[in-house]
Design a protein around this motif. Sequence first.
Motif, short mmCIF file in Angstrom:
data_model
loop_
_atom_site.label_atom_id
_atom_site.label_comp_id
_atom_site.label_asym_id
_atom_site.label_seq_id
_atom_site.Cartn_x
_atom_site.Cartn_y
_atom_site.Cartn_z
N LYS A 1 0.61 -1.09 -0.01
CA LYS A 1 0.01 -0.05 0.15
C LYS A 1 0.71 1.28 0.00
O LYS A 1 1.69 1.31 0.92
N GLU B 1 -15.66 -8.38 3.56
CA GLU B 1 -15.53 -6.78 4.04
C GLU B 1 -16.93 -6.07 4.24
O GLU B 1 -17.93 -6.43 3.60
N GLU C 1 -8.76 -0.20 7.02
CA GLU C 1 -8.39 0.95 7.01
C GLU C 1 -9.44 2.10 7.66
O GLU C 1 -10.59 1.50 7.59
N1 LIG Z 1 -4.64 -6.79 4.71
C1 LIG Z 1 -5.46 -7.17 3.62
N2 LIG Z 1 -5.80 -8.33 3.41
C2 LIG Z 1 -6.75 -8.43 2.11
N3 LIG Z 1 -7.08 -7.59 1.52
C3 LIG Z 1 -6.69 -6.37 1.64
C4 LIG Z 1 -6.17 -5.97 2.75
N4 LIG Z 1 -5.69 -4.75 2.66
C5 LIG Z 1 -6.63 -4.07 1.65
N5 LIG Z 1 -7.28 -4.91 1.01
C6 LIG Z 1 -7.90 -5.06 -0.08
O1 LIG Z 1 -7.61 -3.96 -0.88
C7 LIG Z 1 -8.73 -2.92 -0.80
C8 LIG Z 1 -8.14 -1.42 -0.72
O2 LIG Z 1 -7.42 -1.27 0.54
P1 LIG Z 1 -7.71 -0.15 1.41
O3 LIG Z 1 -6.71 -0.33 2.68
O4 LIG Z 1 -9.14 0.02 1.85
O5 LIG Z 1 -7.15 0.77 0.61
P2 LIG Z 1 -7.88 2.18 -0.06
O6 LIG Z 1 -9.36 2.17 -0.04
O7 LIG Z 1 -7.32 3.51 0.10
O8 LIG Z 1 -7.53 1.87 -1.57
C9 LIG Z 1 -9.59 -3.22 0.36
O9 LIG Z 1 -10.97 -2.79 0.09
C10 LIG Z 1 -9.45 -4.78 0.40
O10 LIG Z 1 -10.23 -5.35 -0.67
#
Ligand SMILES: Nc1ncnc2c1ncn2[C@@H]1O[C@H](COP(=O)(O)OP(=O)(O)O)[C@@H](O)[C@H]1O
Length: 426
Positions: A143, A192, A287
């Motif tokens: 990320k 989720e 998040e």
């Molecule tokens: N640790 C994790 N394990 C599995 N899937 C993840 C994880 N972190 C993020 N994701 C997936 O990636 C998507 C985007 O990540 P997120 O942290 O919500 O960042 P953003 O919304 O800012 O892009 C999440 O909705 C989820 O589907």
Amino acid sequence: MRENILIIGNGGREYAMGLVLKDDKRVDRLYFAPGNGGTHALGVNIPTTKHTDILESIQKHNITLVIIGPEAPLSEGLSDFLTAHNVRVFGPSLAASRLESSKAYMKDLVSQAGIKTAKYMQSNDVNALSEFIHTLTPPIVVKADGLCAGKGVIIAQSHSEAIAHTKEMLSGEAFGDAGMRVVIEEFLDGYELSVFAISDGKDFIMLPACQDHKRLLSGDNGPNTGGMGAYTPTPLCDKSLLEKIKKDIIAPTLDIMRKQGSPFVGVLFGGIMVCQRDNELTPYLLEFNVRFGDPECEVLMPLLETPLLDIVTHAIDGKIAELECKMIEKYAVAVVASSKDYPYKSSPAVPIAVKDFDKNLGHIVYAGVSKAESGEILASGGRVLLAVGLAESLEKARDNAYEIMKHISFKGMHFRDDIAFRALGR
Ligand SMILES: Nc1ncnc2c1ncn2[C@@H]1O[C@H](COP(=O)(O)OP(=O)(O)O)[C@@H](O)[C@H]1O
Ligand SMILES: [Mg+2]
């Protein structure tokens, strides 16, 4: 005194808030900055995003309340700027907005508070991150630290892929400054939820959990998007699970924010992964966002029995504990219609045709639209509009949303045919 309200933003989220505020007898006039081609019908668009111009318009139009919709103006300190000029504003401070604008900050903070979240490392050093990557079993989540409009997260299928993405982010090539720090996370397997707390800095109320659909195509295929549809309430979050999220994630976060001198006033949006652990559903925090979700806002707003205006003003005035947040006992399903090449590139503006439909089915929310000189509404943005179905059952609410969709057409229109499939089983 009746309120003159300015809503900052130009999406479906802001349109949906406008729609319920317009029907509130205590609201005189509604303004949007910059608004979209649809918000014209709800109020007056002020075509600016500049803070000083916004302040000038507030004074000129006697605006009594400002609601900030999106994350960008919050991360630019619009809330602090307006507060400093004695404007009543709903939206967290710059300091509190860091929960969304820096994933590294958020992860450090929630880990300190003992909140369950994916195992991680955050750094700007490629060697340290590579070493950590090798301690994980793929898939591995990479990320970018800063705001990337939902494009800054990569799920890598191998160690080498994770390292390659880490290097690309750190170089500044992928996301500019937002990627100069990187968070590596273990992959969490589960489903989720989006949960929303409205806080006045001290106390808070919770709204029913929603489920978003990030992928472009039905069956959860294709690339990630800003969200292709949402529904609420979801049977995938019963009372006891929502209570766990409230007690183990939301409350300790708001507590630590207050204790460290950056109380959170606004909408705290938790992205939750529900995992099966020791035969129990266990919520992990993925998040935080510091505003309503889009499309989640579009399904929450029409179900509010407690008026949005009361929620917002009680939060600003530090009186949220006095409010009982009631919801209408119905379900809402929102299906997004996007333009032809979304999310890859923009498409030329095309006219939208809407045939009359039974208003008992629900309504349309306008998002990526502009208004032609002729007055015609054009599909001009990625996520163009949403069909919002309302009903006493989830199944009927979805049927209603798709029934509304049958009355809408524009060239290149795309939508998923399976919103709410996790709850309905198809
Ligand atoms: N640790 C994790 N394990 C599995 N899937 C993840 C994880 N972190 C993020 N994701 C997936 O990636 C998507 C985007 O990540 P997120 O942290 O919500 O960042 P953003 O919304 O800012 O892009 C999440 O909705 C989820 O589907
Ligand atoms: Mg997210």
